[in-house]
Write an enzyme that holds these catalytic residues in place. Structure first.
Site, mmCIF file in Angstrom:
data_model
loop_
_atom_site.group_PDB
_atom_site.id
_atom_site.type_symbol
_atom_site.label_atom_id
_atom_site.label_comp_id
_atom_site.label_asym_id
_atom_site.label_seq_id
_atom_site.Cartn_x
_atom_site.Cartn_y
_atom_site.Cartn_z
ATOM 1 N N ASP A 46 -13.078 -2.895 11.572
ATOM 2 C CA ASP A 46 -11.775 -3.538 11.751
ATOM 3 C C ASP A 46 -10.661 -2.558 11.392
ATOM 4 O O ASP A 46 -10.456 -2.241 10.222
ATOM 5 C CB ASP A 46 -11.679 -4.784 10.873
ATOM 6 C CG ASP A 46 -10.384 -5.541 11.115
ATOM 7 O OD1 ASP A 46 -10.350 -6.356 12.052
ATOM 8 O OD2 ASP A 46 -9.399 -5.299 10.374
ATOM 9 N N TYR A 51 -2.610 1.021 9.763
ATOM 10 C CA TYR A 51 -3.361 1.561 8.629
ATOM 11 C C TYR A 51 -3.254 3.084 8.549
ATOM 12 O O TYR A 51 -3.592 3.682 7.527
ATOM 13 C CB TYR A 51 -4.833 1.152 8.700
ATOM 14 C CG TYR A 51 -5.079 -0.334 8.703
ATOM 15 C CD1 TYR A 51 -4.082 -1.238 8.322
ATOM 16 C CD2 TYR A 51 -6.308 -0.854 9.096
ATOM 17 C CE1 TYR A 51 -4.306 -2.606 8.337
ATOM 18 C CE2 TYR A 51 -6.543 -2.228 9.101
ATOM 19 C CZ TYR A 51 -5.543 -3.091 8.734
ATOM 20 O OH TYR A 51 -5.774 -4.441 8.751
ATOM 21 N N LYS A 80 -5.297 -3.168 16.346
ATOM 22 C CA LYS A 80 -4.230 -4.180 16.352
ATOM 23 C C LYS A 80 -2.923 -3.576 16.836
ATOM 24 O O LYS A 80 -2.580 -2.435 16.495
ATOM 25 C CB LYS A 80 -4.030 -4.755 14.942
ATOM 26 C CG LYS A 80 -5.291 -5.332 14.305
ATOM 27 C CD LYS A 80 -5.014 -5.860 12.909
ATOM 28 C CE LYS A 80 -6.293 -6.320 12.226
ATOM 29 N NZ LYS A 80 -7.122 -5.176 11.768
ATOM 30 N N HIS A 113 -1.097 -7.849 15.611
ATOM 31 C CA HIS A 113 -1.198 -7.792 14.155
ATOM 32 C C HIS A 113 -0.372 -8.893 13.473
ATOM 33 O O HIS A 113 -0.864 -9.587 12.581
ATOM 34 C CB HIS A 113 -0.741 -6.420 13.672
ATOM 35 C CG HIS A 113 -1.316 -6.020 12.354
ATOM 36 N ND1 HIS A 113 -1.572 -4.715 12.005
ATOM 37 C CD2 HIS A 113 -1.696 -6.744 11.278
ATOM 38 C CE1 HIS A 113 -2.082 -4.654 10.791
ATOM 39 N NE2 HIS A 113 -2.163 -5.878 10.315
ATOM 40 N N SER A 218 -10.591 -11.177 1.511
ATOM 41 C CA SER A 218 -11.535 -12.158 0.966
ATOM 42 C C SER A 218 -11.559 -12.178 -0.558
ATOM 43 O O SER A 218 -11.938 -13.191 -1.160
ATOM 44 C CB SER A 218 -12.946 -11.866 1.490
ATOM 45 O OG SER A 218 -13.034 -12.096 2.867
#
Length: 322
Positions: A46, A51, A80, A113, A218
């Site tokens: 991903d 980034y 993205k 995004h 997460s």
């Protein structure tokens, strides 16, 4: 070697439920992380323009292919569209730049995004562009209808540069609008989900429209504590929360595995970032844990509706969740 279970997208494609996150993997570390992850059973990467590491991630993928660790068609490469490329004349430019950086000819999944359009910044001026039009402190919005952006992406699916489209950080009302006109429906919704931000209604609505849901961040505040954001610094780390540690001890697991299993047992996909081979294995092996209904409910009961990734906290006028 452990491997990720899969879920099925609306077109029947098999989508890895556990992938590798790449946010904050920089330089050679990014390349090595991708290569090592692929060697250890991962089949989804991903990434994102924002980034700033797509070249390095692509190098890790290239090494894995050259060394016969994987073939290109075995790996889901994900990127993205950044906020400054929403105008139709800039969408293809962004996609082609990311494809070039990754060293691939197509993306398996390509997200928008954020549902925020900002003033265009030429890659020759600055890349990735970031949030500020001046590179310092000024946010400049650009009123581009989301439909314009989506139709430009659909055209790139038609041309074979993208296989599946997705949306990230999108609320249900905006997703409802998108579903009313999209010729090519989004396959995946990626949103911030963790025990402090359960998002059950958003998950239910997305699934009712045929979308898979991927949870990012997460581990809640963990990734944001590195950035010293106030919300994350004031939140109890999930890995030391008594509820999580008690359940982890009962299963002979790590707190990280319990948090991840809570997500995958809900049918969510996850993309945790791993810094060691041990973490890579632990994340994949978390699916072996079977949490009880009481444990699942107890973890969900930690919900505070707390977002650690809310652009409105840092960037003027970016109220996508308000």
């Amino acid at each position: 070697m452990p491997s990720s279970p899969v879920i099925w997208l609306r077109d029947g494609a098999e989508y890895p439920q556990i992938g590798m996150g790449t946010w904050k993997h920089n330089g050679e570390k990014a390349s090595e992380a991708i290569y090592t992850g692929l060697k250890n059973g991962y089949r989804l990467i991903d990434g994102a323009c924002d980034y700033g590491n797509e070249k390095e991630c692509g190098e890790g993928l290239r090494r894995a292919i050259v060394h016969d660790v994987v073939t290109r068609d075995e790996v889901w490469v994900v990127s993205k569209l950044w906020n400054t490329f929403h105008r139709k004349e800039h969408v293809k430019e962004a996609v082609m730049r990311s494809l070039h950086d990754w060293g691939v000819s197509y993306f398996d999944l390509y997200y928008v995004h954020f549902p925020i359009s900002l003033q265009y910044v030429s890659p020759e001026e600055r890349y990735p562009p970031g949030w500020w039009v001046d590179g310092k402190s000024k946010v400049q919005h650009d009123p581009v209808p989301f439909r314009e952006t989506w139709e430009a992406l659909e055209a790139l699916v038609d041309l074979g540069f993208i296989k599946h489209l997705g949306v990230s950080n999108m609320c249900s009302a905006m997703l409802m609008d998108l579903m009313s006109y999209a010729r090519i429906k989004p396959s995946v919704l990626q949103i911030e989900i963790h025990p402090y931000n359960v998002q059950e209604r958003a998950v239910q609505y997305a699934r009712s429209q045929g979308l898979a849901v991927t949870a990012y961040s997460s581990f809640g505040p963990l990734g944001f504590r590195e950035l010293n954001t106030p919300k994350s610094l004031h939140a109890q780390p999930l890995f030391t929360h008594p509820m999580i540690t008690t359940i982890a001890e009962a299963h002979g697991a790590t707190p990280a595995q319990i948090v991840l299993r809570w997500a995958t047992q809900r049918g969510l996909c996850i993309i945790p970032k791993s810094d060691t081979v041990e973490q890579l294995h632990e994340n994949l092996e978390s699916v072996k844990i079977k949490l009880t209904e009481e444990e699942m409910n107890a973890i969900s009961g930690l919900n505070l509706g707390l977002r650690f990734n809310d652009p409105a906290d840092d960037f003027e006028g970016c109220h996508i969740f308000s």
